[in-house]
Enzyme design. Structure first.
Site, short mmCIF file in Angstrom:
data_model
loop_
_atom_site.label_atom_id
_atom_site.label_comp_id
_atom_site.label_asym_id
_atom_site.label_seq_id
_atom_site.Cartn_x
_atom_site.Cartn_y
_atom_site.Cartn_z
N HIS A 74 -6.72 0.74 9.93
CA HIS A 74 -5.59 1.18 9.18
C HIS A 74 -6.08 2.37 8.43
O HIS A 74 -7.37 2.87 8.11
CB HIS A 74 -5.15 0.21 8.18
N ASP A 86 -10.15 -6.43 6.02
CA ASP A 86 -9.03 -6.16 5.70
C ASP A 86 -7.96 -7.33 6.16
O ASP A 86 -7.77 -7.55 7.31
CB ASP A 86 -8.65 -5.00 6.43
N HIS A 131 -2.56 -8.27 6.41
CA HIS A 131 -1.77 -9.11 6.85
C HIS A 131 -1.84 -10.72 7.13
O HIS A 131 -1.23 -11.31 7.86
CB HIS A 131 -1.23 -8.46 8.07
N ARG A 173 10.44 11.80 10.00
CA ARG A 173 10.58 10.57 9.63
C ARG A 173 12.01 10.44 9.07
O ARG A 173 11.86 11.42 7.65
CB ARG A 173 9.59 9.60 8.72
N GLU A 197 -10.28 -5.49 10.49
CA GLU A 197 -8.88 -6.33 9.92
C GLU A 197 -8.97 -7.58 10.69
O GLU A 197 -9.45 -8.00 11.67
CB GLU A 197 -7.59 -5.53 10.37
N SER A 254 -1.58 -5.21 12.42
CA SER A 254 -0.47 -5.07 12.19
C SER A 254 0.70 -4.29 13.44
O SER A 254 1.71 -4.80 13.53
CB SER A 254 -0.14 -4.56 10.89
N ASN A 295 7.73 -6.77 5.66
CA ASN A 295 6.62 -7.40 5.33
C ASN A 295 6.89 -8.37 4.36
O ASN A 295 5.63 -8.84 4.08
CB ASN A 295 5.30 -6.32 4.91
N THR A 322 1.59 6.82 14.62
CA THR A 322 1.46 5.49 14.23
C THR A 322 0.78 4.67 15.55
O THR A 322 -0.07 3.76 15.16
CB THR A 322 2.79 4.70 13.53
N LYS A 325 2.64 -7.28 0.73
CA LYS A 325 3.39 -7.84 1.89
C LYS A 325 3.62 -9.53 1.69
O LYS A 325 4.65 -9.56 1.10
CB LYS A 325 2.34 -7.70 3.21
N THR A 343 -6.98 5.78 -13.09
CA THR A 343 -5.42 5.83 -13.19
C THR A 343 -4.72 4.58 -13.85
O THR A 343 -5.85 3.62 -14.24
CB THR A 343 -5.23 5.50 -11.68
N THR A 344 -3.54 4.73 -14.62
CA THR A 344 -3.09 3.64 -15.28
C THR A 344 -2.80 2.78 -14.46
O THR A 344 -2.44 2.34 -13.24
CB THR A 344 -1.58 4.19 -15.54
#
Ligand SMILES: *Cc1c(COP(=O)(O)O)cnc(C)c1O
Length: 409
Positions: free
Chosen positions: A145, A217, A220, A24, A188, A192, A57, A366, A251, A280-281
């Site tokens: 996803h 989900d 999108h 990539r 979903e 997407s 997106n 993908t 998105k 996590t913060t």
């Protein structure tokens, strides 16, 4: 003894994906607030040039909406940069509380819960629900996803994958499991890479018949569909039938972060047990304020959705008339199939080099090999001139397309 050569090892990992054409490269973009989809592109060692983005997106251009920018600025000035802690230890701000209330209202659910991103929301919620339910079985659409797949794997429970949107296959799999076992169906609303809708009503029917939880989900879908931007389930009158809805602010809401909404006990359980939520913060006030402003704005404004719908239908119309091979899904996403990885990359390079248009090529893994594509998004921020120009360029390119494929084959 020869010492292990770490650098050489990692270099050979990279060479491997380069050989497969999967390496990539990122395009260096500077979006211009107020003028999106225009942005400055910087190729390595070259001057910046202005281009038009066709793969973003930020479907409604909310990332540059004055209401959103102002909300972020105000929160930044009032509270400073960071949240200063985890949700549990000093990092819950009034913006978290207001945003979670706004999300519960958006989906007509008891509660909402905000995560660092949509990816983290899927991973955290699915893994936690799977772990907490005894003998749980998870049913997952084949095109779900990566974040859902990750969460399901993390749950460590029995899983069954049903063929994409194949409700008969899903029913066969549901039948094969003891009716008394707790079950989750994960799917979903908008796929997407395909641009098609999930089969929400039919899956809810099955969930009722086989006593399964539904986990949808709407990443999108939120902001884009339904009279208040609740998503495809809202637009189809199915929102109340879905148990847990997951979404993102990254998105259509133009910001950053993810969330779930659902029944009080389920959301509270995820809040209390999910490791990726707890340790996590928390997101900074400015980001949350931007998200809240976008969600609230899109509950009452249809202007952006209308504009996007108009652009999408014009774009699909122009491509149809020229018979270009795009997937004719119901959604706003237009996947244009190229079908060969090098050619796909080459088309993308030509668009950038000759036409100042940026579309990232989508290659394996993908999407499956042989279905390499350009995933095109006509946003509310494109002008109809942008749309017509893009269609013209693609049609011209496709006329030379077969020569292109041969050249690289
Ligand atoms: C982008 C995406 C996610 C992850 O959302 P982020 O907020 O970008 O982490 C989850 N599910 C689907 C279907 C997506 O396309």
């Amino acid at each position: 003894m020869v010492a292990f050569n770490y650098n050489q090892h990692f270099q050979s990992c990279i060479e491997g994906i380069k050989k497969e054409g999967r390496y990539r490269t990122f395009a260096n973009m500077e979006r211009i607030a107020g003028r999106f989809p225009k942005a400055l592109y910087r190729a390595p060692g070259q001057e910046a040039k202005e281009i038009t983005i066709w793969c973003s997106n930020d479907y409604l251009g909310m990332g540059q909406h004055p209401v959103v920018i102002r909300a972020a600025q105000e929160a930044l000035e009032r509270c400073g940069a960071g949240a200063g802690g985890t949700r549990n230890i000093s990092g819950t701000t009034r913006y978290h509380v207001e945003l979670e209330e706004s999300l519960a209202d958006l989906h007509g659910k008891d509660s909402g819960l905000v995560f660092s991103s949509g990816y983290v929301a899927n991973e955290g919620a699915l893994s936690t629900l799977g772990k907490l339910l005894p003998e749980c079985v998870i049913f997952s659409d084949a095109l779900n996803h990566a974040s859902m797949i990750h969460g399901i794997r993390e749950a460590g429970v029995e899983k069954h994958i049903f063929r994409h949107n194949d409700v008969e296959h899903l029913e066969t799999l549901l039948k094969s499991v003891d009716i008394r076992r707790p079950k989750i169906i994960a799917f979903e609303s908008v796929y997407s890479m395909e641009g098609d809708f999930g089969r929400i009503a039919e899956i809810c029917d099955l969930a009722e018949r086989y006593n399964a939880l539904t986990y949808l989900d709407e990443v999108h879908g939120v902001g884009l569909y339904g009279p208040r931007g609740g998503g495809v389930a809202e637009a189809q009158g199915q929102m109340h039938r879905v148990d847990i809805i997951e979404g993102t602010f990254g998105k259509a809401y133009g910001s950053l972060g993810g969330f779930i909404t659902g029944p009080r006990a389920i959301v509270d359980a995820v809040r209390s047990f999910s490791s990726v939520f707890i340790f996590t913060t928390s997101l900074p006030p400015s980001i949350l304020a931007a998200s809240l402003a976008a969600v609230e704005h899109l509950k009452v404004s249809d202007v952006e959705r209308e504009k996007m719908r108009k652009n999408v239908s014009l774009f699909k119309d122009l491509l149809s008339r020229a018979d270009l091979p795009f997937l004719k899904g119901e959604s706003h996403i237009v996947p244009l199939i190229v079908g060969e990885p090098n050619c796909c990359r080459e088309v993308s390079e030509i668009l950038m080099r000759l036409h100042d248009i940026y579309v990232q090529p989508i290659n394996y893994p993908t999407v499956p090999k042989g279905t390499e594509r350009l995933r095109l998004t006509a946003t509310a921020a494109h002008s109809s001139g942008d749309v017509r120009n893009m269609a013209d360029v693609l049609v011209n390119l496709w006329e030379t397309h077969h020569g292109l494929v041969r050249a690289v084959a």
